[in-house]
Design a protein around this motif. Structure first.
Motif, PDB file in Angstrom:
ATOM      1  N   ALA A   1      41.929  14.503   7.313  1.00  0.00           N
ATOM      2  CA  ALA A   1      42.957  15.536   7.120  1.00  0.00           C
ATOM      3  C   ALA A   1      42.448  16.646   6.217  1.00  0.00           C
ATOM      4  O   ALA A   1      42.736  17.828   6.446  1.00  0.00           O
ATOM      5  CB  ALA A   1      44.224  14.907   6.551  1.00  0.00           C
ATOM      6  N   ASP A   2      41.686  16.280   5.206  1.00  0.00           N
ATOM      7  CA  ASP A   2      41.150  17.283   4.282  1.00  0.00           C
ATOM      8  C   ASP A   2      40.128  18.205   4.947  1.00  0.00           C
ATOM      9  O   ASP A   2      39.874  19.303   4.453  1.00  0.00           O
ATOM     10  CB  ASP A   2      40.497  16.597   3.082  1.00  0.00           C
ATOM     11  N   LYS A   3      39.541  17.763   6.059  1.00  0.00           N
ATOM     12  CA  LYS A   3      38.510  18.557   6.736  1.00  0.00           C
ATOM     13  C   LYS A   3      39.066  19.473   7.825  1.00  0.00           C
ATOM     14  O   LYS A   3      38.311  20.248   8.425  1.00  0.00           O
ATOM     15  CB  LYS A   3      37.457  17.627   7.355  1.00  0.00           C
ATOM     16  N   LEU A   4      40.366  19.401   8.116  1.00  0.00           N
ATOM     17  CA  LEU A   4      40.933  20.223   9.180  1.00  0.00           C
ATOM     18  C   LEU A   4      40.699  21.702   8.892  1.00  0.00           C
ATOM     19  O   LEU A   4      40.850  22.161   7.756  1.00  0.00           O
ATOM     20  CB  LEU A   4      42.430  19.935   9.327  1.00  0.00           C
ATOM     21  N   TYR A   5      40.359  22.447   9.928  1.00  0.00           N
ATOM     22  CA  TYR A   5      39.961  23.848   9.747  1.00  0.00           C
ATOM     23  C   TYR A   5      41.109  24.681   9.176  1.00  0.00           C
ATOM     24  O   TYR A   5      42.228  24.687   9.712  1.00  0.00           O
ATOM     25  CB  TYR A   5      39.500  24.445  11.072  1.00  0.00           C
ATOM     26  N   SER A   6      40.805  25.400   8.106  1.00  0.00           N
ATOM     27  CA  SER A   6      41.835  26.176   7.404  1.00  0.00           C
ATOM     28  C   SER A   6      41.494  27.665   7.319  1.00  0.00           C
ATOM     29  O   SER A   6      42.178  28.416   6.622  1.00  0.00           O
ATOM     30  CB  SER A   6      42.020  25.624   5.983  1.00  0.00           C
ATOM     31  N   GLY A   7      40.486  28.087   8.049  1.00  0.00           N
ATOM     32  CA  GLY A   7      39.989  29.451   7.899  1.00  0.00           C
ATOM     33  C   GLY A   7      40.939  30.549   8.339  1.00  0.00           C
ATOM     34  O   GLY A   7      40.777  31.708   7.935  1.00  0.00           O
ATOM     35  N   TYR A   8      41.935  30.211   9.159  1.00  0.00           N
ATOM     36  CA  TYR A   8      42.876  31.249   9.599  1.00  0.00           C
ATOM     37  C   TYR A   8      44.006  31.458   8.598  1.00  0.00           C
ATOM     38  O   TYR A   8      44.776  32.420   8.721  1.00  0.00           O
ATOM     39  CB  TYR A   8      43.443  30.902  10.977  1.00  0.00           C
ATOM     40  N   GLY A   9      44.125  30.559   7.634  1.00  0.00           N
ATOM     41  CA  GLY A   9      45.066  30.758   6.543  1.00  0.00           C
ATOM     42  C   GLY A   9      46.529  30.677   6.934  1.00  0.00           C
ATOM     43  O   GLY A   9      46.901  30.127   7.973  1.00  0.00           O
ATOM     44  N   GLU A  10      47.358  31.240   6.057  1.00  0.00           N
ATOM     45  CA  GLU A  10      48.807  31.258   6.270  1.00  0.00           C
ATOM     46  C   GLU A  10      49.142  32.124   7.478  1.00  0.00           C
ATOM     47  O   GLU A  10      48.413  33.054   7.841  1.00  0.00           O
ATOM     48  CB  GLU A  10      49.507  31.786   5.015  1.00  0.00           C
ATOM     49  N   MET A  11      50.267  31.824   8.116  1.00  0.00           N
ATOM     50  CA  MET A  11      50.698  32.604   9.272  1.00  0.00           C
ATOM     51  C   MET A  11      51.314  33.931   8.817  1.00  0.00           C
ATOM     52  O   MET A  11      51.660  34.121   7.655  1.00  0.00           O
ATOM     53  CB  MET A  11      51.688  31.787  10.108  1.00  0.00           C
ATOM     54  N   ARG A  12      51.440  34.855   9.743  1.00  0.00           N
ATOM     55  CA  ARG A  12      52.069  36.137   9.463  1.00  0.00           C
ATOM     56  C   ARG A  12      53.532  35.935   9.065  1.00  0.00           C
ATOM     57  O   ARG A  12      54.154  34.991   9.526  1.00  0.00           O
ATOM     58  CB  ARG A  12      51.984  37.042  10.699  1.00  0.00           C
ATOM     59  N   PRO A  13      54.108  36.803   8.258  1.00  0.00           N
ATOM     60  CA  PRO A  13      53.535  38.032   7.703  1.00  0.00           C
ATOM     61  C   PRO A  13      52.725  37.815   6.421  1.00  0.00           C
ATOM     62  O   PRO A  13      52.025  38.728   5.992  1.00  0.00           O
ATOM     63  CB  PRO A  13      54.770  38.885   7.417  1.00  0.00           C
ATOM     64  N   GLU A  14      52.824  36.625   5.809  1.00  0.00           N
ATOM     65  CA  GLU A  14      52.041  36.401   4.594  1.00  0.00           C
ATOM     66  C   GLU A  14      50.540  36.450   4.891  1.00  0.00           C
ATOM     67  O   GLU A  14      49.752  37.008   4.138  1.00  0.00           O
ATOM     68  CB  GLU A  14      52.398  35.067   3.948  1.00  0.00           C
ATOM     69  N   GLY A  15      50.158  35.837   6.011  1.00  0.00           N
ATOM     70  CA  GLY A  15      48.770  35.867   6.444  1.00  0.00           C
ATOM     71  C   GLY A  15      48.527  37.010   7.411  1.00  0.00           C
ATOM     72  O   GLY A  15      49.407  37.834   7.662  1.00  0.00           O
ATOM     73  N   LYS A  16      47.339  37.031   8.003  1.00  0.00           N
ATOM     74  CA  LYS A  16      47.019  38.159   8.883  1.00  0.00           C
ATOM     75  C   LYS A  16      46.576  37.761  10.283  1.00  0.00           C
ATOM     76  O   LYS A  16      46.250  38.633  11.085  1.00  0.00           O
ATOM     77  CB  LYS A  16      45.941  39.024   8.230  1.00  0.00           C
ATOM     78  N   TYR A  17      46.569  36.480  10.589  1.00  0.00           N
ATOM     79  CA  TYR A  17      46.052  36.082  11.890  1.00  0.00           C
ATOM     80  C   TYR A  17      47.119  35.484  12.818  1.00  0.00           C
ATOM     81  O   TYR A  17      47.519  36.119  13.784  1.00  0.00           O
ATOM     82  CB  TYR A  17      44.896  35.084  11.712  1.00  0.00           C
ATOM     83  N   ILE A  18      47.552  34.290  12.541  1.00  0.00           N
ATOM     84  CA  ILE A  18      48.398  33.557  13.487  1.00  0.00           C
ATOM     85  C   ILE A  18      49.856  33.990  13.373  1.00  0.00           C
ATOM     86  O   ILE A  18      50.430  34.026  12.284  1.00  0.00           O
ATOM     87  CB  ILE A  18      48.262  32.044  13.259  1.00  0.00           C
ATOM     88  N   ASP A  19      50.447  34.306  14.511  1.00  0.00           N
ATOM     89  CA  ASP A  19      51.840  34.738  14.591  1.00  0.00           C
ATOM     90  C   ASP A  19      52.735  33.546  14.920  1.00  0.00           C
ATOM     91  O   ASP A  19      52.575  32.926  15.973  1.00  0.00           O
ATOM     92  CB  ASP A  19      51.981  35.820  15.664  1.00  0.00           C
ATOM     93  N   ALA A  20      53.666  33.232  14.028  1.00  0.00           N
ATOM     94  CA  ALA A  20      54.510  32.045  14.197  1.00  0.00           C
ATOM     95  C   ALA A  20      55.350  32.118  15.473  1.00  0.00           C
ATOM     96  O   ALA A  20      55.536  31.113  16.172  1.00  0.00           O
ATOM     97  CB  ALA A  20      55.418  31.875  12.983  1.00  0.00           C
ATOM     98  N   GLY A  21      55.866  33.293  15.790  1.00  0.00           N
ATOM     99  CA  GLY A  21      56.677  33.434  16.993  1.00  0.00           C
ATOM    100  C   GLY A  21      55.897  33.140  18.260  1.00  0.00           C
ATOM    101  O   GLY A  21      56.408  32.508  19.188  1.00  0.00           O
ATOM    102  N   ARG A  22      54.657  33.565  18.292  1.00  0.00           N
ATOM    103  CA  ARG A  22      53.840  33.311  19.471  1.00  0.00           C
ATOM    104  C   ARG A  22      53.395  31.850  19.535  1.00  0.00           C
ATOM    105  O   ARG A  22      53.201  31.308  20.639  1.00  0.00           O
ATOM    106  CB  ARG A  22      52.640  34.256  19.497  1.00  0.00           C
ATOM    107  N   VAL A  23      53.221  31.228  18.388  1.00  0.00           N
ATOM    108  CA  VAL A  23      52.927  29.790  18.386  1.00  0.00           C
ATOM    109  C   VAL A  23      54.059  29.044  19.078  1.00  0.00           C
ATOM    110  O   VAL A  23      53.832  28.180  19.930  1.00  0.00           O
ATOM    111  CB  VAL A  23      52.740  29.266  16.944  1.00  0.00           C
ATOM    112  N   GLU A  24      55.291  29.367  18.722  1.00  0.00           N
ATOM    113  CA  GLU A  24      56.456  28.716  19.317  1.00  0.00           C
ATOM    114  C   GLU A  24      56.620  29.076  20.788  1.00  0.00           C
ATOM    115  O   GLU A  24      56.936  28.230  21.619  1.00  0.00           O
ATOM    116  CB  GLU A  24      57.722  29.126  18.561  1.00  0.00           C
TER     117      GLU A  24
END
Length: 204
Positions: A157-180
């Protein structure tokens, strides 16, 4: 003669229907384990109904339905959580995401290695959940209710990739609405480094 044949055929169908037994009701064990085979290795989780019966029953149901297979860990924040629980197919996810379960009263703390369902308000738990990567007392205050814990594979679990960071709008990559709304059709081509669950199966 034709009437006799039709009557016999109808009787045969009724007899067949009478012979069919209803599907046995699934009895969820008080304690059971699930193996998550992930792209980083295996994680074994132990669920306990005494902690959160509604949450554990849903977890058991999702594993039986193979809901988690090919699902991505789409929100991984080191020192906080690793979130998953979006079905690989957006049509399937659209159906499940409305099947809310009622809240369980909190009994356990959000300690490192525990799992809890994500929610957006009272009685909104459905399929999405997270692994606590640290002791998260703030989540206790927000009534996130642990239902299981990792018994093997916390290092995975500690090794899971975290490079994309927090989701938008706090982050800049993954869009929560599109994930859903688009699930893997959105995540896989755009965020290829995300770790994922190969399969999740009951082992005890």
């Amino acid at each position: 003669m034709r009437r006799l044949f039709l009557a016999s055929a109808a009787l045969f169908v009724l007899e067949l229907a009478a012979c069919r037994k209803p599907a046995p009701k699934v009895v969820v064990p008080e304690i059971f384990r699930v193996k998550f085979e992930t792209s980083q290795g295996d994680i074994i989780v132990e669920a306990r109904r005494e902690w959160a019966p509604h949450g554990v029953d849903r977890f058991h149901e999702l594993v039986r339905a193979r809901f988690f297979d090919e699902g991505r860990f789409y929100r991984v924040l080191p020192g906080f959580i690793a979130q998953f629980g979006v079905h690989r197919d957006f049509d399937v996810h659209a159906k499940w995401r409305t099947l809310f379960i009622v809240d369980d009263p909190p009994k356990e703390k959000n300690l490192r290695g525990t799992l809890a369902f994500a929610k957006s308000g009272p009685n909104t738990r459905a399929t999405e959940m997270f692994i606590n990567l640290a002791d998260n007392a703030v989540l206790d205050e927000q009534y996130f209710v642990p239902f299981a814990k990792i018994v093997e594979g916390m290092d995975v679990a500690d090794k899971l990739y975290s490079g994309y960071g927090e989701m938008r709008p706090e982050g800049k990559y993954i869009d929560a609405g599109r994930v859903e709304g688009e699930t893997n059709e959105y995540l896989v081509p755009r965020f290829p480094k995300l770790d994922y669950i190969k399969q999740a199966r009951l082992i005890q």
